[in-house]
Design a protein around this motif. Structure first.
Motif, PDB file in Angstrom:
ATOM      1  N   TYR A  67      48.175  82.466  46.185  1.00 14.01           N
ATOM      2  CA  TYR A  67      46.836  81.935  46.477  1.00 14.01           C
ATOM      3  C   TYR A  67      46.895  80.430  46.656  1.00 14.01           C
ATOM      4  O   TYR A  67      47.481  79.715  45.853  1.00 14.01           O
ATOM      5  N   SER A 125      40.559  77.802  39.061  1.00  5.85           N
ATOM      6  CA  SER A 125      40.496  79.038  39.852  1.00  5.85           C
ATOM      7  C   SER A 125      41.894  79.582  40.117  1.00  5.85           C
ATOM      8  O   SER A 125      42.091  80.801  40.141  1.00  5.85           O
ATOM      9  N   ALA A 128      42.796  81.371  37.001  1.00  2.00           N
ATOM     10  CA  ALA A 128      42.126  82.674  36.887  1.00  2.00           C
ATOM     11  C   ALA A 128      42.794  83.694  37.805  1.00  2.00           C
ATOM     12  O   ALA A 128      43.016  84.837  37.416  1.00  2.00           O
ATOM     13  N   ALA A 129      43.143  83.261  39.035  1.00  2.00           N
ATOM     14  CA  ALA A 129      43.795  84.176  39.968  1.00  2.00           C
ATOM     15  C   ALA A 129      45.122  84.670  39.395  1.00  2.00           C
ATOM     16  O   ALA A 129      45.562  85.780  39.641  1.00  2.00           O
ATOM     17  N   MET A 130      45.762  83.807  38.612  1.00  2.00           N
ATOM     18  CA  MET A 130      47.044  84.149  38.020  1.00  2.00           C
ATOM     19  C   MET A 130      46.867  85.094  36.836  1.00  2.00           C
ATOM     20  O   MET A 130      47.824  85.664  36.324  1.00  2.00           O
ATOM     21  N   GLY A 131      45.635  85.250  36.368  1.00  2.00           N
ATOM     22  CA  GLY A 131      45.378  86.182  35.283  1.00  2.00           C
ATOM     23  C   GLY A 131      45.182  85.526  33.933  1.00  2.00           C
ATOM     24  O   GLY A 131      45.080  86.217  32.922  1.00  2.00           O
ATOM     25  N   LEU A 132      45.147  84.192  33.882  1.00  2.00           N
ATOM     26  CA  LEU A 132      44.895  83.536  32.599  1.00  2.00           C
ATOM     27  C   LEU A 132      43.431  83.727  32.197  1.00  2.00           C
ATOM     28  O   LEU A 132      42.551  83.692  33.044  1.00  2.00           O
ATOM     29  N   LEU A 158      37.646  86.167  41.338  1.00  2.00           N
ATOM     30  CA  LEU A 158      37.246  84.880  40.772  1.00  2.00           C
ATOM     31  C   LEU A 158      35.733  84.781  40.687  1.00  2.00           C
ATOM     32  O   LEU A 158      35.205  83.998  39.909  1.00  2.00           O
ATOM     33  N   LEU A 201      40.008  88.174  44.889  1.00  2.00           N
ATOM     34  CA  LEU A 201      40.864  87.751  43.766  1.00  2.00           C
ATOM     35  C   LEU A 201      40.111  87.797  42.429  1.00  2.00           C
ATOM     36  O   LEU A 201      40.598  87.297  41.429  1.00  2.00           O
ATOM     37  N   TYR A 257      43.587  94.539  42.339  1.00  2.00           N
ATOM     38  CA  TYR A 257      44.203  93.223  42.249  1.00  2.00           C
ATOM     39  C   TYR A 257      44.834  92.956  40.884  1.00  2.00           C
ATOM     40  O   TYR A 257      45.914  92.386  40.771  1.00  2.00           O
ATOM     41  N   TRP A 275      53.180  83.793  28.405  1.00  2.00           N
ATOM     42  CA  TRP A 275      52.741  82.906  27.331  1.00  2.00           C
ATOM     43  C   TRP A 275      53.929  82.272  26.614  1.00  2.00           C
ATOM     44  O   TRP A 275      54.995  82.835  26.551  1.00  2.00           O
ATOM     45  N   ARG A 312      48.743  91.138  40.681  1.00  2.00           N
ATOM     46  CA  ARG A 312      48.760  89.672  40.643  1.00  2.00           C
ATOM     47  C   ARG A 312      50.103  89.081  41.039  1.00  2.00           C
ATOM     48  O   ARG A 312      50.174  88.100  41.757  1.00  2.00           O
TER      49      ARG A 312
END
Lengths: 376, 271
Positions: B84, A170, A173-177, B60, B58, B75, B113, B79
C-alpha cells in the motif's frame, strides 16, 4: 541536624525532578509529534477533579488514591475529547479547550468544597495547583519511579509500533496494527506522565513539561531515537537545575522554576540548533546576500573584460565603485580571498586595479550560464 | 467453509461495496473484478470516491455493505500479499526519521511484535531504495527530500513488502517528470512479473500510455475493463458529467472503439 534535613529534602526533590524529566521528555516527544501538545494540558487540568475525588474517597492526603483519581479523570477527559471530535463538528482544538476548562472548573469547585468542610488533613491539597516539591514523601517517589519505569519499558518494547502509528497511522492500520489501541495506550501513558508531575509542578504548569523538552530536542535531532533520549535529558536538566535553584533557600517555588529552566532550554534550542536554529538561518541568509553582492561584482568585472576583449583586463576600483554607486572594496576583498580576482597597484598614481584570475573567469562564465539556463 | 476461496482466479473482487460519510454515499454498490497481472488506473472526477475505494478495500474505513476478496480471501487474511502506498500528503514529512527508516517500516508487518529491524532488514530496504534510484539519499531526513523523492521513498516502502497486489493512491500527483517516469517503469516491471497494480490516477492524458486496465469511478463504477475498450468518449462523459467540457479536445478519444451507436453519438453532441 538542619543541613541533614535540607539535604534529605533536596535529594527527594532532585530524584522527583529526574523522574519527571525522563517520563515527560519521552512521552512528550510522542505527544508533540502527534501534534497533540495541548492534550497534555487538558490531561493535567483534568487531573485536578480526580485528585479531589481521590481525597474525598480516601479521607486523607493518601498519594495512591489521589493519583488513581487523577488517572481516572484524565482518561475520562481524553475520552470526552475523542467523543466530541468524532460525534460533533467541533475540531480537536475546540474539544481540548472545552474539556480543559470544564474539568478545571469542576476541580476548583471540588477543591473549595473540601476546604469548606474544614477537614484538617486537607492541608496542602491546593498545592496540586502549582506543585509543592518539598512535600514529596519517600513513598510518593516509589510510585513515581514505578510509573516511569513501566512507561519506559512499554515504549522500548513497542518502539517500532509507536513510531509507525505516530508517523503513518493508515499504513500501520493497513499492515494490521491495532492503531486505536496503540494510540489509546500512548494517551494513557501521557496521563501517567502528568500524574508523575502533579506534585512537582502542579496541574497548571504540567503541560509545559510535556511540550518543552520534546520541542527543544526536536531542534537538535533528525531521528526519533536520539530525539527521545535527548528530550529526557533536557527534561532531567530542567528538573534538577530548577530544583537546585529553589533549594537555595529563598522560598522560591520549585515547579515554576523547573518550567522556566525548560523554557530557557527551548529558547536556546530554537536559536542555536544547527540547521533548524534561527541564528544559523539568519547567518545563512546574510551570507547568501553577501555572496550575491560578490557575484554581482564578479560578473561586472567579467563584462568589462569582455567589452575590452581582454580577459585580463584590469579595472581600477573607482571605476567599479562608480558603476555601483557604492564602495565595492569588501566584495572585491571577499572575491580575492576566494582566489577569483587579483589586485595590483600601478604607477603613476598608485591606484588600485583588479583583474579576474583564471578561476574567476571560469566562475563568472558558470554563473552566467546558470542564469541563462534558469531563464530558458 | 469460511476458508473456502471465493473468486480465487481474480486478484481483486469487490461486490456491492457501499461506503457513506454522514448519510452521504461516497461509494455505492461497487462491483469490481480485476484479473491478476494488470496495471489498472482508477479514474474519476473529484469526490468520485477513488481514495475511499482503496481505503474501504484495505478496511481503513468502515463499509456499510458488500464484501472484498483479494486473491480469493478477505483482506485480513491477505495482508502479507498486499502493498500500500498512501497519499504523500497523508503524513507529516517533518517527522524525525530518515528515508531508509521509512522504507524499513514496510517490513514491520513481517517482523511482528517486539522484534527490531536488523542488518537484514536494512539491506532489503537499501535494495528497494536502489530500485527507485534513491540510495544516495538513504540517510537524509525526509523533510529534506523533494516531493518526487518523497514519493519514491513511499514506493520503496511498498516494494519491500514483496506483495502480489499493490494499491497506490495518487503516486503521480505533484511529482517531477523524472519521478513519474521512474514510478511508471517500476510499476510496469512489477506488472510484467505478474503482480497486480491498482493506481488512483488523476491525469486522463496518460491513462492509455501507462495502464492496461481502467476503472472509471463516480460514486458507482461507470465502466471497467481493458483500457482499449473502456477509454471512450461516451464512458468519460458518463463519468465526468458536466466537467466534460474541460476534457474536450484535450486528448479526448473518438468514439471509435465502441460499436457505432447513432443514438449515443447524438446525445454526445448535445453535451
Amino acid at each position: 541536624m538542619l543541613t541533614l534535613f535540607v539535604d534529605y529534602t533536596i535529594a527527594k526533590v532532585t530524584i522527583g525532578a529526574v523522574l519527571l524529566g525522563i517520563i515527560s521528555g519521552v512521552l512528550g516527544s510522542f505527544a508533540v509529534l502527534r501534534q497533540q501538545s495541548l492534550l497534555g494540558d487538558t490531561l493535567s487540568h483534568a487531573a485536578l477533579p480526580g485528585v479531589c475525588i481521590g481525597f474525598i474517597i480516601a479521607g486523607t492526603r493518601e498519594m495512591a488514591s489521589l493519583m488513581a483519581g487523577a488517572l481516572a479523570t484524565g482518561i475520562l477527559a481524553a475520552l470526552a475529547v475523542l467523543v466530541i471530535t468524532r460525534r460533533s463538528r467541533l475540531k480537536t482544538d475546540a474539544a481540548l479547550g472545552i474539556t480543559l476548562s470544564v474539568s478545571f472548573a469542576i476541580g476548583v469547585v471540588l477543591l473549595t468544597y473540601i476546604q469548606g468542610t474544614g477537614n484538617a488533613s486537607q492541608g496542602g491539597l491546593d498545592s496540586f495547583l502549582f506543585g509543592q516539591a518539598a512535600a514529596i514523601l519517600r513513598h510518593d517517589l516509589w510510585i513515581m519511579a514505578g510509573i516511569t519505569f513501566a512507561a519506559l519499558a512499554l515504549v522500548t518494547a513497542l518502539w517500532k509500533e509507536f513510531k509507525l502509528v505516530v508517523f503513518d497511522p493508515s499504513f500501520a492500520a493497513a499492515m494490521g496494527l491495532p492503531v486505536v489501541a496503540l494510540e489509546t495506550l500512548l494517551t494513557v501513558m501521557i496521563a501517567l506522565a502528568v500524574i508523575v508531575g502533579l506534585q512537582m509542578v502542579g496541574v497548571v504548569l504540567m503541560a509545559s513539561m510535556v511540550i518543552a523538552p520534546a520541542t527543544a530536542a526536536r531542534q537538535w535531532h533528525e531521528r526519533l531515537g536520539p530525539m527521545v533520549v535527548s528530550a529526557a535529558a533536557i527534561g532531567v536538566t530542567a528538573g534538577v537545575v530548577g530544583a537546585l535553584i529553589s533549594a537555595q533557600g529563598q522560598g522560591l517555588a520549585t515547579g515554576p522554576l523547573i518550567v522556566l529552566c525548560a523554557a530557557v532550554l527551548v529558547a536556546i534550542s530554537l536559536l542555536f540548533a544547527p540547521r533548524r536554529g534561527l541564528v544559523e538561518e539568519a547567518v545563512e541568509r546574510w551570507r547568501g546576500r553577501r555572496q550575491l553582492e560578490d557575484r554581482q561584482v564578479l560578473s561586472t568585472l567579467y563584462g568589462l573584460a569582455r567589452r575590452h576583449q581582454d580577459p585580463r583586463f584590469s579595472a581600477e576600483r573607482g571605476f567599479v565603485d562608480a558603476y555601483y554607486g557604492v564602495r565595492t572594496r569588501k566584495a572585491l576583498e571577499a572575491l580575492h580571498a576566494q582566489g577569483l580576482v587579483d589586485r595590483f597597484r600601478a604607477e603613476p598614481d598608485e591606484a588600485e586595479y583588479w583583474e579576474l584570475t583564471e578561476a574567476g573567469v571560469e566562475e563568472a562564465e558558470r554563473l552566467l550560464a546558470d542564469i541563462k539556463g534558469r531563464r530558458a | 467453509m469460511a476458508d473456502a476461496l471465493h473468486e480465487p482466479q481474480l486478484a481483486l473482487h469487490v461486490e456491492d461495496l457501499t461506503v457513506s460519510y454522514q448519510n452521504k454515499p461516497v461509494l455505492w454498490d461497487i462491483d469490481l473484478d480485476l484479473p491478476p497481472g494488470v496495471m489498472a488506473a482508477v479514474v474519476g472526477p473529484n469526490g468520485a470516491g477513488k481514495t475511499s475505494l482503496i481505503k474501504a478495500i484495505l478496511e481503513l474505513i468502515p463499509s456499510l455493505a458488500g464484501h472484498v476478496r483479494i486473491l480469493g480471501k478477505p483482506y485480513r487474511q491477505q495482508r502479507g500479499r498486499v502493498g500500500y502506498v498512501p497519499q504523500r500528503s497523508a503524513v507529516d514529512w517533518e517527522f524525525p526519521t530518515t528515508a531508509l527508516d521509512v522504507v524499513t517500516m514496510g517490513l514491520y508487518g513481517r517482523l511482528g511484535w517486539l522484534r527490531r529491524p536488523g542488518r537484514r532488514e536494512r539491506e532489503e530496504a537499501m535494495q528497494a531504495l536502489e530500485q527507485v534510484a534513491m540510495a544516495d539519499f538513504a540517510h537524509r531526513q525526509i523533510s529534506q527530500l523533494s516531493g518526487g523523492q518523497q514519493q519514491r521513498v513511499f514506493l520503496a516502502r511498498a516494494l519491500v513488502q514483496q506483495a502480489e497486489v499493490y494499491f497506490l493512491d495518487e503516486p503521480m500527483a505533484g511529482v517531477d517528470a523524472t519521478t513519474e517516469r521512474a514510478i511508471v517503469n517500476i510499476l510496469g516491471e512489477l506488472r510484467d512479473a505478474g503482480k497486480t497494480i491498482i493506481v488512483v490516477h488523476h491525469d486522463l492524458q496518460t491513462v492509455r500510455t501507462y495502464f492496461d486496465w481502467l476503472v472509471l469511478l463516480n460514486v458507482g463504477v461507470v465502466a471497467q475493463g481493458p483500457v482499449s475498450e473502456v477509454y471512450t468518449a461516451a464512458n468519460l462523459r458518463r463519468a465526468y458529467g458536466g466537467q466534460v467540457a474541460l476534457l474536450e479536445g484535450n486528448g479526448m478519444p473518438a468514439d471509435k472503439p465502441t460499436p457505432p451507436d447513432p443514438q449515443r453519438d447524438q446525445t454526445g453532441d448535445v453535451f
